[in-house]
Design a protein around this motif. Structure first.
Motif: not given
Length: 161
Positions: A78-87
Motif C-alpha cells: 500500500x502507498x501512504x495514501x492507502x492505494x495499492x502500489x501495484x494495482x
C-alpha cells in the motif's frame, strides 16, 4: 629532526565487522517472493498458512512486517495514501487477501485463523498487526477500500483475533 615514514604493507584489505554490514531494505523483493508463494499455494488457506510458517525462517518477517500485513490484508503493498502500489500488475498482487475474500463469516473466520497462526508462531508480529489494523481503520482508507467490502469484513475479522 628527520622523520622516517613507516613502511606500508600493500595488498592488505580492511575487514569489516559483521555488525557493520547492513542488509538493504528491499520490500519489493520481499513482496515478489511472498506473492509468488501465496499464488502457488492455491485456494487452500491451510496451504497458505503452511507457506507463511515455513518461509518465516527464510524471509525477514521482523523487518518487513508492514509489507507482510499489507499483502495479507490488501493483496499488495500500500502507498501512504492507502492505494495499492501495484494495482495494474497482476503478478505483484495476490488473491489470498482479506479484500478479495468472500464476505461470508466462514471465509473471514478462516482468514482470522491464518493471522492467529502466524502471530502465535512469530510473536513479534503482534505489534505490527495491531499497527496495520489501526492503519486500515482510518476513515480515508475505509472509503477508498469500500469497493472491496472492507467495511463489512472488518467487524467480522477483528473479534476473531
Amino acid at each position: 629532526m628527520n622523520k622516517h615514514q613507516k613502511p606500508v604493507l600493500t595488498g592488505q584489505r580492511f575487514k569489516t565487522r559483521k555488525r557493520d554490514e547492513k542488509e538493504k531494505f528491499e520490500p519489493t523483493v520481499f513482496r515478489d517472493t511472498l506473492v509468488q508463494g501465496l499464488n502457488e499455494a492455491g485456494d487452500d488457506l491451510e496451504a497458505v498458512a503452511k507457506f507463511l510458517d515455513s518461509t518465516g525462517s527464510r524471509l525477514d518477517y521482523r523487518r518487513y512486517a508492514d509489507t507482510l500485513f499489507d499483502i495479507l490484508v490488501a493483496g499488495s503493498m500500500l502507498a501512504p495514501g492507502g492505494t495499492r502500489i501495484d494495482d495494474g500488475d497482476k503478478t505483484k498482487m495476490t488473491n489470498h487477501c482479506v479484500f478479495s475474500a468472500n464476505e461470508d463469516h466462514e471465509t473471514i473466520r478462516n482468514y482470522a485463523q491464518v493471522f492467529n497462526k502466524l502471530i502465535r508462531r512469530y510473536k513479534y508480529l503482534e505489534k505490527a498487526f495491531e499497527d496495520e489494523m489501526k492503519k486500515a481503520l482510518r476513515p480515508h482508507l475505509l472509503s477508498s477500500f469500500s469497493k472491496h467490502g472492507w467495511q463489512k469484513k472488518m467487524p467480522t475479522l477483528l473479534p476473531r483475533l
